[in-house]
Design an enzyme around this catalytic site. Structure first.
Site, PDB file in Angstrom:
ATOM      1  N   ASP A  78      76.579  65.264  37.736  1.00  0.00           N
ATOM      2  CA  ASP A  78      76.462  66.113  38.915  1.00  0.00           C
ATOM      3  C   ASP A  78      75.386  67.186  38.765  1.00  0.00           C
ATOM      4  O   ASP A  78      75.307  68.106  39.572  1.00  0.00           O
ATOM      5  CB  ASP A  78      77.812  66.717  39.310  1.00  0.00           C
ATOM      6  N   LYS A  96      69.923  60.010  29.862  1.00  0.00           N
ATOM      7  CA  LYS A  96      70.571  59.077  30.799  1.00  0.00           C
ATOM      8  C   LYS A  96      69.581  58.672  31.883  1.00  0.00           C
ATOM      9  O   LYS A  96      69.526  57.509  32.288  1.00  0.00           O
ATOM     10  CB  LYS A  96      71.812  59.710  31.428  1.00  0.00           C
ATOM     11  N   CYS A 151      87.418  70.940  40.543  1.00  0.00           N
ATOM     12  CA  CYS A 151      86.004  71.146  40.233  1.00  0.00           C
ATOM     13  C   CYS A 151      85.264  71.634  41.459  1.00  0.00           C
ATOM     14  O   CYS A 151      84.776  70.835  42.240  1.00  0.00           O
ATOM     15  CB  CYS A 151      85.382  69.846  39.717  1.00  0.00           C
ATOM     16  N   TYR A 179      93.547  81.298  26.004  1.00  0.00           N
ATOM     17  CA  TYR A 179      93.465  80.302  27.078  1.00  0.00           C
ATOM     18  C   TYR A 179      94.304  80.694  28.288  1.00  0.00           C
ATOM     19  O   TYR A 179      95.441  81.165  28.141  1.00  0.00           O
ATOM     20  CB  TYR A 179      93.949  78.930  26.581  1.00  0.00           C
ATOM     21  N   ARG A 198      69.479  53.043  45.910  1.00  0.00           N
ATOM     22  CA  ARG A 198      69.755  53.398  47.308  1.00  0.00           C
ATOM     23  C   ARG A 198      68.898  54.583  47.754  1.00  0.00           C
ATOM     24  O   ARG A 198      68.580  55.477  46.951  1.00  0.00           O
ATOM     25  CB  ARG A 198      71.240  53.746  47.499  1.00  0.00           C
TER      26      ARG A 198
HETATM   27  N1  LIG Z   1      76.732  65.752  29.503  1.00  0.00           N
HETATM   28  C1  LIG Z   1      77.663  66.153  30.368  1.00  0.00           C
HETATM   29  N2  LIG Z   1      77.386  67.130  31.248  1.00  0.00           N
HETATM   30  C2  LIG Z   1      78.308  67.536  32.127  1.00  0.00           C
HETATM   31  C3  LIG Z   1      79.583  66.894  32.199  1.00  0.00           C
HETATM   32  C4  LIG Z   1      79.883  65.897  31.232  1.00  0.00           C
HETATM   33  O1  LIG Z   1      80.996  65.340  31.187  1.00  0.00           O
HETATM   34  N3  LIG Z   1      78.905  65.549  30.347  1.00  0.00           N
HETATM   35  N4  LIG Z   1      80.468  67.252  33.163  1.00  0.00           N
HETATM   36  C5  LIG Z   1      79.928  67.957  34.319  1.00  0.00           C
HETATM   37  C6  LIG Z   1      81.013  68.510  35.102  1.00  0.00           C
HETATM   38  S1  LIG Z   1      81.789  67.501  36.244  1.00  0.00           S
HETATM   39  C7  LIG Z   1      81.401  69.776  34.974  1.00  0.00           C
HETATM   40  S2  LIG Z   1      82.632  70.385  35.974  1.00  0.00           S
HETATM   41  C8  LIG Z   1      80.750  70.684  34.020  1.00  0.00           C
HETATM   42  C9  LIG Z   1      81.787  71.307  33.104  1.00  0.00           C
HETATM   43  O2  LIG Z   1      81.151  72.146  32.210  1.00  0.00           O
HETATM   44  P1  LIG Z   1      81.882  73.433  31.619  1.00  0.00           P
HETATM   45  O3  LIG Z   1      82.327  74.284  32.744  1.00  0.00           O
HETATM   46  O4  LIG Z   1      80.965  74.015  30.632  1.00  0.00           O
HETATM   47  O5  LIG Z   1      83.208  72.793  30.996  1.00  0.00           O
HETATM   48  P2  LIG Z   1      83.708  72.423  29.548  1.00  0.00           P
HETATM   49  O6  LIG Z   1      82.579  71.962  28.691  1.00  0.00           O
HETATM   50  O7  LIG Z   1      84.844  71.496  29.709  1.00  0.00           O
HETATM   51  O8  LIG Z   1      84.351  73.767  28.995  1.00  0.00           O
HETATM   52  C10 LIG Z   1      83.564  74.843  28.626  1.00  0.00           C
HETATM   53  C11 LIG Z   1      84.320  75.855  27.846  1.00  0.00           C
HETATM   54  O9  LIG Z   1      85.501  76.317  28.489  1.00  0.00           O
HETATM   55  C12 LIG Z   1      86.280  76.919  27.483  1.00  0.00           C
HETATM   56  N5  LIG Z   1      87.632  77.172  27.925  1.00  0.00           N
HETATM   57  C13 LIG Z   1      88.694  76.356  27.897  1.00  0.00           C
HETATM   58  N6  LIG Z   1      89.783  76.956  28.415  1.00  0.00           N
HETATM   59  C14 LIG Z   1      89.402  78.187  28.792  1.00  0.00           C
HETATM   60  C15 LIG Z   1      90.070  79.292  29.407  1.00  0.00           C
HETATM   61  O10 LIG Z   1      91.250  79.249  29.698  1.00  0.00           O
HETATM   62  N7  LIG Z   1      89.330  80.378  29.678  1.00  0.00           N
HETATM   63  C16 LIG Z   1      88.011  80.483  29.364  1.00  0.00           C
HETATM   64  N8  LIG Z   1      87.355  81.585  29.685  1.00  0.00           N
HETATM   65  N9  LIG Z   1      87.355  79.455  28.760  1.00  0.00           N
HETATM   66  C17 LIG Z   1      88.040  78.335  28.489  1.00  0.00           C
HETATM   67  C18 LIG Z   1      86.187  75.939  26.354  1.00  0.00           C
HETATM   68  O11 LIG Z   1      86.449  76.566  25.126  1.00  0.00           O
HETATM   69  C19 LIG Z   1      84.763  75.404  26.479  1.00  0.00           C
HETATM   70  O12 LIG Z   1      83.925  75.983  25.527  1.00  0.00           O
HETATM   71  O13 LIG Z   1      79.811  70.011  33.203  1.00  0.00           O
HETATM   72  C20 LIG Z   1      79.010  69.073  33.885  1.00  0.00           C
HETATM   73  N10 LIG Z   1      78.025  68.551  32.979  1.00  0.00           N
HETATM   74  N1  LIG Z   2      92.687  65.228  33.472  1.00  0.00           N
HETATM   75  C1  LIG Z   2      91.532  65.725  33.915  1.00  0.00           C
HETATM   76  N2  LIG Z   2      91.158  65.507  35.180  1.00  0.00           N
HETATM   77  C2  LIG Z   2      89.953  65.968  35.611  1.00  0.00           C
HETATM   78  C3  LIG Z   2      89.099  66.702  34.783  1.00  0.00           C
HETATM   79  C4  LIG Z   2      89.534  66.957  33.452  1.00  0.00           C
HETATM   80  O1  LIG Z   2      88.847  67.614  32.659  1.00  0.00           O
HETATM   81  N3  LIG Z   2      90.743  66.441  33.052  1.00  0.00           N
HETATM   82  N4  LIG Z   2      87.882  67.116  35.255  1.00  0.00           N
HETATM   83  C5  LIG Z   2      87.698  67.268  36.698  1.00  0.00           C
HETATM   84  C6  LIG Z   2      86.275  67.334  37.051  1.00  0.00           C
HETATM   85  S1  LIG Z   2      85.406  68.693  36.493  1.00  0.00           S
HETATM   86  C7  LIG Z   2      85.652  66.421  37.841  1.00  0.00           C
HETATM   87  S2  LIG Z   2      84.040  66.687  38.358  1.00  0.00           S
HETATM   88  C8  LIG Z   2      86.366  65.233  38.311  1.00  0.00           C
HETATM   89  C9  LIG Z   2      85.541  63.956  38.247  1.00  0.00           C
HETATM   90  O2  LIG Z   2      86.305  62.930  38.811  1.00  0.00           O
HETATM   91  P1  LIG Z   2      85.733  61.454  39.037  1.00  0.00           P
HETATM   92  O3  LIG Z   2      84.593  61.484  39.966  1.00  0.00           O
HETATM   93  O4  LIG Z   2      86.884  60.593  39.340  1.00  0.00           O
HETATM   94  O5  LIG Z   2      85.239  61.140  37.571  1.00  0.00           O
HETATM   95  P2  LIG Z   2      84.152  60.247  36.913  1.00  0.00           P
HETATM   96  O6  LIG Z   2      84.625  59.952  35.573  1.00  0.00           O
HETATM   97  O7  LIG Z   2      82.831  60.923  37.048  1.00  0.00           O
HETATM   98  O8  LIG Z   2      84.227  58.936  37.740  1.00  0.00           O
HETATM   99  C10 LIG Z   2      83.217  58.497  38.518  1.00  0.00           C
HETATM  100  C11 LIG Z   2      83.355  56.998  38.690  1.00  0.00           C
HETATM  101  O9  LIG Z   2      82.374  56.618  39.643  1.00  0.00           O
HETATM  102  C12 LIG Z   2      81.670  55.509  39.172  1.00  0.00           C
HETATM  103  N5  LIG Z   2      80.298  55.649  39.648  1.00  0.00           N
HETATM  104  C13 LIG Z   2      79.333  56.428  39.134  1.00  0.00           C
HETATM  105  N6  LIG Z   2      78.197  56.311  39.854  1.00  0.00           N
HETATM  106  C14 LIG Z   2      78.466  55.448  40.855  1.00  0.00           C
HETATM  107  C15 LIG Z   2      77.697  54.943  41.940  1.00  0.00           C
HETATM  108  O10 LIG Z   2      76.531  55.275  42.105  1.00  0.00           O
HETATM  109  N7  LIG Z   2      78.323  54.080  42.784  1.00  0.00           N
HETATM  110  C16 LIG Z   2      79.618  53.714  42.614  1.00  0.00           C
HETATM  111  N8  LIG Z   2      80.158  52.873  43.497  1.00  0.00           N
HETATM  112  N9  LIG Z   2      80.368  54.177  41.590  1.00  0.00           N
HETATM  113  C17 LIG Z   2      79.798  55.037  40.726  1.00  0.00           C
HETATM  114  C18 LIG Z   2      81.741  55.540  37.672  1.00  0.00           C
HETATM  115  O11 LIG Z   2      81.718  54.217  37.160  1.00  0.00           O
HETATM  116  C19 LIG Z   2      83.068  56.248  37.411  1.00  0.00           C
HETATM  117  O12 LIG Z   2      84.089  55.343  37.162  1.00  0.00           O
HETATM  118  O13 LIG Z   2      87.538  65.034  37.541  1.00  0.00           O
HETATM  119  C20 LIG Z   2      88.366  66.155  37.491  1.00  0.00           C
HETATM  120  N10 LIG Z   2      89.607  65.710  36.883  1.00  0.00           N
HETATM  121  S1  SF4 Z   3      68.865  63.725  34.504  1.00  0.00           S
HETATM  122 FE1  SF4 Z   3      70.633  63.945  33.122  1.00  0.00          FE
HETATM  123  S2  SF4 Z   3      71.390  66.020  33.559  1.00  0.00           S
HETATM  124 FE2  SF4 Z   3      70.048  65.458  35.280  1.00  0.00          FE
HETATM  125  S3  SF4 Z   3      71.434  64.553  36.795  1.00  0.00           S
HETATM  126 FE3  SF4 Z   3      70.657  62.867  35.562  1.00  0.00          FE
HETATM  127  S4  SF4 Z   3      72.208  62.586  33.970  1.00  0.00           S
HETATM  128 FE4  SF4 Z   3      72.556  64.615  34.865  1.00  0.00          FE
HETATM  129 MO   LIG Z   4      83.281  68.660  37.393  1.00  0.00          MO
END
Ligand SMILES: Nc1nc2c(c(=O)[nH]1)N[C@H]1C(S)=C(S)[C@@H](COP(=O)(O)OP(=O)(O)OC[C@H]3O[C@@H](n4cnc5c(=O)[nH]c(N)nc54)[C@H](O)[C@@H]3O)O[C@H]1N2
Ligand SMILES: Nc1nc2c(c(=O)[nH]1)N[C@H]1C(S)=C(S)[C@@H](COP(=O)(O)OP(=O)(O)OC[C@H]3O[C@@H](n4cnc5c(=O)[nH]c(N)nc54)[C@H](O)[C@@H]3O)O[C@H]1N2
Ligand code: SF4
Ligand SMILES: [Mo]
Length: 708
Positions: free
Chosen positions: A9, A38, A129, A206, A453
């Protein structure tokens, strides 16, 4: 030519000259962030052996891995017939959708389909999220607020960890702000890479962040550090807020948060006395028992310190340019159907019922539609919907569509969601991979990926921009775009009038015509600013920033933020550790990419982070297989001994499954039931945020660890 990568995202804009496999994406300008591996190795992800390329029909029992390739016409015909039979028997509200709009590029179109079909039962994991943040911003300011990084001289992070492969765009913003002397306050129990850059690192317990923000408000009010003029002219509820905040002096909160009182005072002053502070959005605030109060507290800080419309921009809903509202067509869903939205009684803030409370304010500003922020404001309550799917009432849900998301792995109580899917008459997944959710489906429809797309339009209604993205490769095999699938079903269900556009291109022309543009004009420009006629105004019921929220009060909630300890489960003796789910990893994205060889090599196993002293006490060594158990469930992880993890706490990785292992329910859905964090967390009311009903994944959940 440009494209927008949504492999995560981050949504990075890439320069993609050429066509097909030879294309090597580059940053769009020298100042843009370097793009991650990626995107540069997109072809490896697009063409990996597990990519779905044909519509599949399950010819066994649900969850049995017996698949037959079928044609698109057969798939859509059969789905439409089964859907019609379910609607005839149980009503249209028995059909539910779970979606991640970002992943298919057609934000709004699913809601249009549902509104014309007659069902209010839409959910998205955006409830954990940003979607819920947007909802709380709306209650306070009337619309979602965006941090202005360019002007920021102080940044407050609640748990965000940013890096070159963890949201690189924001990482570059952070680097630039630090280089020009901005202060960074990081609130995080872990010593993260970002925390190491901070001027102030508060290692908070936490789930106690709401107490910290209330204490900052306390200091700012007591010491007179707030912007009196703004508070008097533009806010309501200051007196009540001051009374509430008086309950949270730093000396009391210190014990709750595990942060010295003097540090709470000092950081409150640094924030309030900055010229242009920002509190950027972060998911950590979206996953706590006190999320609504924490987010409300953040909103209040921005307002009382005078940062609104300086460094924190309240754009208001974009007019026409977005056109998503036209696309959603909420007017097509009768009020009687809106009233059936599951979970809106218990958790109304997010629902149609809650959103109706802004209608007058919207009308006063000249808007005539129900505005939906980020495609998720007007949604059903996910845990309640899963319960209804399991047959626990209030009425049956019998058909479930999982659209470009991995539903079973993306909420709390994974087993409960699996049971919910098993109890359906029809399950359809629109996917790129045979995910655990797809494994529980009757039909799996292969979706195109972003490089295959074209896109026009905001996929989330959050920033006031309309974006475009150009395809540079053909859809693989028989993969199709989501609009084509929706159109195919709409035609078969007698809803062609609502979907007059024969294909995605015609839909783009329709959307862009309101801007006086054609697709050919628009496709060369990655982003257009949208008209924001309400910029800077507050579209709340009172027309002011609501420090005490009239919307929360009208829905029967405390109008002010508060802190309540998470309803802990078991005694410390039997479950000595506190857990959190998260700390995202560079080479995966949520539940995705464990199947991509070049990425998996970097992150081969799901890791438990454990402090060295705790590891010793449990007899766990580096690399050892361990079982982690809560009162709700247990999963298997590999121990990583890590000094950065706070003593007495454990980090659980989100979203692990092993796509190389056997598919199907009997094999635990390619090991998802053995590894995914969602197994450990309950979605019973005691573990939900009381206002929004989102599941707590961060704070108060106790666990035990044993070597395997
Ligand atoms: N490569 C890569 N990039 C990503 C993602 C990924 O899966 N991979 N996910 C994307 C998505 S969907 C999202 S939402 C973002 C998430 O990105 P971030 O918001 O950075 O989420 P996390 O890395 O899960 O957690 C960050 C920190 O939250 C701290 N934390 C845990 N619990 C608490 C609490 O209760 N209070 C406080 N203050 N801190 C706490 C943890 O110690 C951890 O260091 O990243 C995005 N970017
Ligand atoms: N238990 C738990 N639940 C969580 C979280 C957590 O930390 N713990 N994190 C939360 C957060 S921050 C987020 S952002 C959400 C994410 O929630 P989801 O969006 O359900 O999570 P993803 O794992 O990103 O799943 C995306 C799916 O879309 C598919 N996909 C990716 N690109 C494409 C595309 O271009 N076309 C199609 N058709 N499919 C595609 C991938 O294969 C993947 O299976 O989950 C939330 N839920
Ligand atoms: S280039 Fe990497 S960080 Fe940027 S949207 Fe694509 S996967 Fe995410
Ligand atoms: Mo997220």
């Amino acid at each position: 030519m440009h494209s927008i990568c949504v492999f995560c995202d981050g949504g990075c804009t890439l320069s993609v000259d050429g066509e097909g496999e030879r294309v090597c994406p580059k940053p769009v300008s020298p100042s843009a962030p370097a793009i991650c591996s990626k995107a540069t190795r997109w072809a490896d992800i697009r063409n990996h052996a597990g990519r779905l390329t044909h519509p599949l029909k399950n010819v066994g029992d649900r969850g049995e891995p017996k698949w037959e390739e079928i044609g698109w016409d057969q798939a859509l015909d059969e789905i439409a017939i089964r859907l019609r039979a379910i609607i005839d028997a149980y009503g249209p509200e028995s059909v539910a959708f779970s979606e991640m709009p970002l992943n298919h590029g057609f934000g709004g179109i699913t809601r249009r389909f549902m509104n014309h079909l007659g069902t209010p039962n839409y959910i998205t994991a955006l409830d954990l999220c940003m979607g819920n943040t947007a909802q709380v911003h709306r209650a306070t300011y009337g619309w979602f607020t965006t941090a202005d990084w360019a002007s920021a001289d102080c940044i407050v992070y609640f748990g965000q960890n940013r890096g070159p492969e963890l949201w690189p765009r924001e990482y570059r913003n952070l680097e630039a702000a630090l280089a020009r002397g901005a202060k960074l306050i990081v609130v995080d129990p872990r010593v993260t890479e970002t925390a190491e850059l901070a001027h102030y690192h508060l290692r908070i317990n936490y789930g106690t962040d709401a107490a910290l923000v209330l204490s900052w408000i306390n200091v700012i009010i007591e010491e007179g550090l707030y912007d009196r003029e703004f508070v008097e002219a533009q806010t309501v509820g200051f007196e009540e807020l001051a009374t509430r905040a008086a309950d949270y002096p730093p000396e009391r909160v210190a014990a709750i948060c595990g942060i010295e009182a003097i540090k709470i005072r000092e950081t409150a002053r640094v924030y309030a006395l900055s010229e242009a502070a920002i509190i950027p959005w972060g998911a950590t605030a979206d996953m706590q028992r006190n999320s609504t109060s924490l987010l409300r507290g953040q909103c209040i800080l921005r307002a009382i310190c005078g940062f609104l419309n300086k460094s924190e921009l309240v754009y208001g809903p974009p007019l026409r340019t977005s056109l998503s509202e036209l696309l959603y067509d909420y007017a097509a869903l009768p009020q009687a159907q809106k009233d059936k939205q599951i979970g809106a009684d218990g958790y109304p803030l997010f629902s149609f019922r809650g959103n109706a409370l802004y209608d007058d304010a919207m009308r006063r500003a000249g808007f005539e539609f129900t505005a939906d922020i980020m495609a998720s404001s007007c949604m059903a309550h996910p845990p309640s919907l899963f319960a209804a799917m399991r047959g626990e009432g209030p009425y049956p849900i019998k058909a479930f569509f999982s659209v470009a998301n991995n539903t079973v792995m993306s909420f709390a109580n994974m087993q409960g969601i699996v049971d919910a899917l098993l109890n359906q008459d029809l399950v359809v997944a629109f996917e790129a991979n045979m995910t655990p959710t797809a494994q529980l489906s009757d039909y799996v429809l292969p979706g195109d990926l972003w490089m295959e797309r074209d896109v026009a339009g905001p996929v989330f209604d959050i920033a006031p921009v309309i974006t475009t993205s150009n395809a540079f490769a053909e859809p693989l095999g028989e993969c199709r775009g989501w609009y084509d699938v929706v159109k195919g079903l709409a035609d078969r269900l007698g809803m062609s009038d609502a979907f007059p556009w024969r294909n995605a291109r015609e839909l783009f022309e329709y959307r862009l015509a309101a801007l006086g543009l054609t697709w050919e004009d628009a496709r060369t420009n990655p982003a257009f600013a949208a008209e924001t006629p309400a910029f800077g105004s507050f579209l709340t019921p009172t027309g002011k920033v609501e420090l005490a929220s009239s919307v929360l009060a009208a829905l029967g909630y405390d109008p002010l933020p508060y802190y309540e300890p998470p309803a802990g489960s078991t005694a410390r003796e039997s479950r000595p550790f506190e857990i959190f789910a998260g700390a995202r990893e560079p080479a995966s994205y949520n539940t995705n990419y464990h199947q991509i060889a070049f990425l998996r090599e970097r992150e081969p196993e799901p890791l438990l982070f454990i402090h060295p002293d705790d590891a010793k006490a449990c007899g766990v060594s580096e690399g050892a297989a361990v079982r982690v158990s809560t009162d709700h469930g247990s999963i298997k992880l590999v121990a990583h001994i890590d000094e950065r993890q706070m003593e007495g706490t454990l980090r659980i990785p989100h979203g692990w499954w092993k796509p190389e292992t056997k598919p199907g329910l009997a094999a635990g859905l390619s090991s998802a039931l053995a590894h995914n964090d969602g197994v450990l967390f309950s979605d019973d009311p005691w573990n939900l945020d009381p206002e929004q009903g989102l599941a707590n994944l961060r704070g108060g959940i106790r666990a035990s660890v044993e070597p395997l």
